[in-house]
Design a protein around this motif. Structure first.
Motif, short mmCIF file in Angstrom:
data_model
loop_
_atom_site.label_atom_id
_atom_site.label_comp_id
_atom_site.label_asym_id
_atom_site.label_seq_id
_atom_site.Cartn_x
_atom_site.Cartn_y
_atom_site.Cartn_z
N ASP A 179 20.37 -1.75 5.18
CA ASP A 179 19.39 -0.79 5.72
C ASP A 179 18.75 -1.26 7.00
O ASP A 179 18.23 -0.48 7.77
CB ASP A 179 18.27 -0.55 4.70
CG ASP A 179 18.77 -0.56 3.29
OD1 ASP A 179 19.29 -1.62 2.89
OD2 ASP A 179 18.66 0.46 2.62
N ARG A 180 18.76 -2.58 7.22
CA ARG A 180 18.08 -3.12 8.39
C ARG A 180 18.91 -3.00 9.64
O ARG A 180 18.46 -3.33 10.73
CB ARG A 180 17.73 -4.59 8.15
CG ARG A 180 16.76 -4.80 7.03
CD ARG A 180 16.69 -6.26 6.62
NE ARG A 180 16.36 -7.13 7.75
CZ ARG A 180 16.50 -8.44 7.73
NH1 ARG A 180 16.96 -9.02 6.66
NH2 ARG A 180 16.17 -9.16 8.77
N GLY A 214 20.54 -7.78 -2.51
CA GLY A 214 19.95 -8.31 -1.28
C GLY A 214 19.95 -9.83 -1.27
O GLY A 214 19.85 -10.46 -0.23
N LEU A 272 16.42 -6.78 12.87
CA LEU A 272 16.55 -5.35 13.15
C LEU A 272 17.59 -5.12 14.24
O LEU A 272 17.52 -5.70 15.31
CB LEU A 272 15.19 -4.83 13.61
CG LEU A 272 15.12 -3.39 14.05
CD1 LEU A 272 15.41 -2.48 12.87
CD2 LEU A 272 13.75 -3.10 14.62
#
Lengths: 441, 166
Positions: free
Chosen positions: B17-18, B45, B130
């Motif tokens: 998701d990052r 994760g 990110l």
């Protein structure tokens, strides 16, 4: 400057560094600056890289946010999901089925069980029992590690049955759950939970008998409190010095600051005061009558209620009491569970600001989301417990360090790390922490 | 012990998701059709201590992850035994949660009475924060990463003992 050398008494004029603190979640260090025998600076140096989650969720839908914020932590993902889902539902006026509410509490209890068991047995108990780590403990006291892992397994399985998996659960949705368990699925966990209650009581017997360093102070404590139950998802933010605040209104009383030595923001009261979150705060601020009777009786029998408030090294006992509470209450919730008539209610996003606080295993976790006209997040603020506890940890380190700085560096490091571990910091959450350096001059 | 009938536990790690190089998770999507019948697949994760402690005797574990310390896009295999060897030169992967990987393997060894068998298959990552998605170097290495995983699953499967169903 590092090392010893230029002053005769390192206690009087020294810098002490621990480059990487062990047995904490995430990566960080510790730096103490000592001058004339006074600890002038105690810095918890959080150097794990910033993780930018508050930016990642911008432009996402509320349900996407629930999946994303769970990734902030592998140990307390439910906490992030719960603060977020309540913030959105409060903003959108969503009212969930009572069974959904009960199931969310049960999911959170599962997370408390696995997180507290991990911390008590694998991270913190070796300090008190004289072992370097959980591996040495397992070699000598295998039964203890087995018990800790069994408790953790129970928490994991509870989370898996409700959330789809133990790490980063999948089923929490705005309005309810994407899937809810059948009663039989939860009842299948009943024998494990009964065993967990016994194991948790045995855990308290173990840790209550451990020799904790004598170190007392009177911290400002902060937690959610509810008149109806031991607060987890709902309650008011209260402190032991009279604060009483709506759980949406954390920002009215507190603010975050950037400090040069940490990738995590630090939170203080608006007046600049430190405060402490977590199991000791919860046990102190919640009405003991709201503890499960099994946990209440264990707390009374231990005689530790007052000492837990004052001595951070007794946080291990506070976690053990919450282990009993969480296991026993989980059993009650399982017995009473009826699948919700409506597992997922429909909802419509509306623009505005939603905010909520819940009780993560390590303490109060605040989320605030601004939702735009398009129903997507325009701005987010996530304030994890470790960010809020940092100033108290540093304050306590400065108070405690003079007692150990005359010890050999390795022993001083061990004792300082034991103190840091007492707060169960989650650095990965906070950057969203530990190496120790003592600077000697 | 969970008595899972498939001989290989495949742990795919990452946080896709990052927008970072969560190559372990991406690789699973490609290789699943080739190994579905042989593997219990867990996506996560991070490593949970019980992932290795609860590995049934006779079963093996292959962990797919992106790693720092390797040239971006390069693929490496690190057997668990190399991480357990006190004189070994294998770099111990760092873990930001629970216990460091080498300690986790040692704890699993003590608790199981024998070391867990298996390996890490890692691809050097470029993007760990990110980002806008998979970095080009890791994307280019995905076929090799997937092939290495399939090969390792096959080799470790051959080492597995018949599963013990609880």
């Amino acid at each position: 400057m590092h090392g010893t050398a230029t002053v005769p008494d390192p206690r009087l004029d020294a810098d002490f560094d621990v480059a990487a603190i062990t047995r904490v979640e995430g990566e960080g260090g510790l730096h103490l600056r000592v001058r004339d025998g006074v600890v002038e600076e105690a810095h918890l140096e959080i150097f794990e890289a910033p993780r930018y989650f508050e930016r990642i969720v911008v432009g996402r839908t509320p349900d996407e946010v629930l999946d994303i914020v769970a990734r902030i932590c592998g140990i307390c993902p439910v906490a992030y999901q719960m603060s977020a889902v309540h913030a959105f539902e409060d903003l959108f006026g969503v009212v969930v089925d009572p069974s959904v509410r009960a199931l969310r509490r049960l999911l959170y209890l599962g997370e408390w069980i696995q997180s507290h068991a991990l911390h008590v047995y694998l991270l913190h108990a070796p300090d008190y029992l004289g072992y370097a780590n959980a591996i040495e403990l397992a070699v000598d006291r295998r039964e203890l590690v087995e018990q800790g892992l069994a408790l953790k397994r129970t928490g994991n399985e509870l989370m898996t049955v409700i959330g789809g998996r133990a790490i980063h659960p999948l089923t929490v949705r705005v309005g309810g759950f994407s899937r809810v368990p059948r009663h039989a699925e939860l009842l299948a966990l009943r024998p494990q939970l009964e065993t967990a209650v016994r194991q948790a009581r045995s855990t308290l017997d173990l840790v209550a008998g451990l020799a904790a360093p004598t170190f007392e102070r009177e911290p400002r404590l902060l937690a959610l409190r509810s008149p109806a139950e031991y607060a987890i998802n709902e309650g008011r933010i209260v402190s032991n010095d009279g604060l009483d605040l709506d759980q949406r209104a954390w920002e009215d009383a507190f603010e975050e600051h950037q400090v040069a030595w940490s990738h995590a923001l630090q939170a203080r009261s608006r007046a600049g005061a430190a405060y402490l979150l977590g199991p000791a705060a919860r046990l102190t601020l919640n009405d003991p009558a709201l503890l499960h009777p099994v946990a209440r009786e264990a707390l009374e029998r231990s005689g530790l209620a007052d000492a837990i408030r004052r001595n951070p090294f007794l946080s291990i006992a506070a976690r053990a009491i919450e282990l009993i509470h969480a296991s026993a209450e989980a059993l009650d919730v399982v017995d009473a569970y009826r699948p919700p008539a409506e597992r997922l209610v429909s909802w419509r996003a509306r623009p505005g600001v939603g905010a909520w606080s819940t009780e993560a295993p390590r303490g109060l976790l605040f989320h605030r989301y601004e939702v735009g006209e398009d129903g997507r997040v325009a701005k987010a603020r996530i304030v994890p417990p470790t960010s809020q506890n940092q100033v108290s940890i540093e304050t306590d380190l400065a108070l405690f360090a003079p007692r150990v700085l005359d010890l050999p560096h390795a022993e001083a490091t061990r004792r300082l790390e034991q103190l840091v571990r007492a707060y169960d910091p989650c650095i990965s959450c906070a950057t969203h922490f530990l190496d120790i350096r003592i600077e000697r001059r | 012990m969970n008595g899972h009938p498939r001989p290989v536990r495949l742990l795919a790690l990452g946080a896709i998701d990052r927008g970072d190089d969560a190559a372990g998770l991406l690789a699973v999507d490609f290789l699943l059709p080739r190994v579905r019948e042989r593997c219990e697949v867990r996506r996560a994760g991070g490593l949970d201590v019980l992932d290795l402690v609860d590995l049934d005797p006779g079963r093996v574990c292959v962990i797919a992850d992106a790693a720092r310390g390797l040239a971006p896009g390069s693929v490496a295999v690190v057997p668990f035994e190399a991480l357990l060897d006190p004189d070994g030169a294998a770099p111990a992967p760092r873990s930001s949660h629970e216990l460091p990987v080498d300690e986790l393997l040692k704890l699993a060894t003590v608790m199981r009475g024998e070391p867990p068998r298996g390996c890490f298959v890692v691809v050097g990552g470029e993007q760990f924060s990110l980002g806008g998605g998979l970095s080009p170097s890791v994307e280019a290495a995905l076929p090799e990463f997937v092939d290495t995983l399939v090969r390792q699953i096959g080799e470790w499967e051959a080492c597995a003992s018949p599963p013990q169903v609880a």
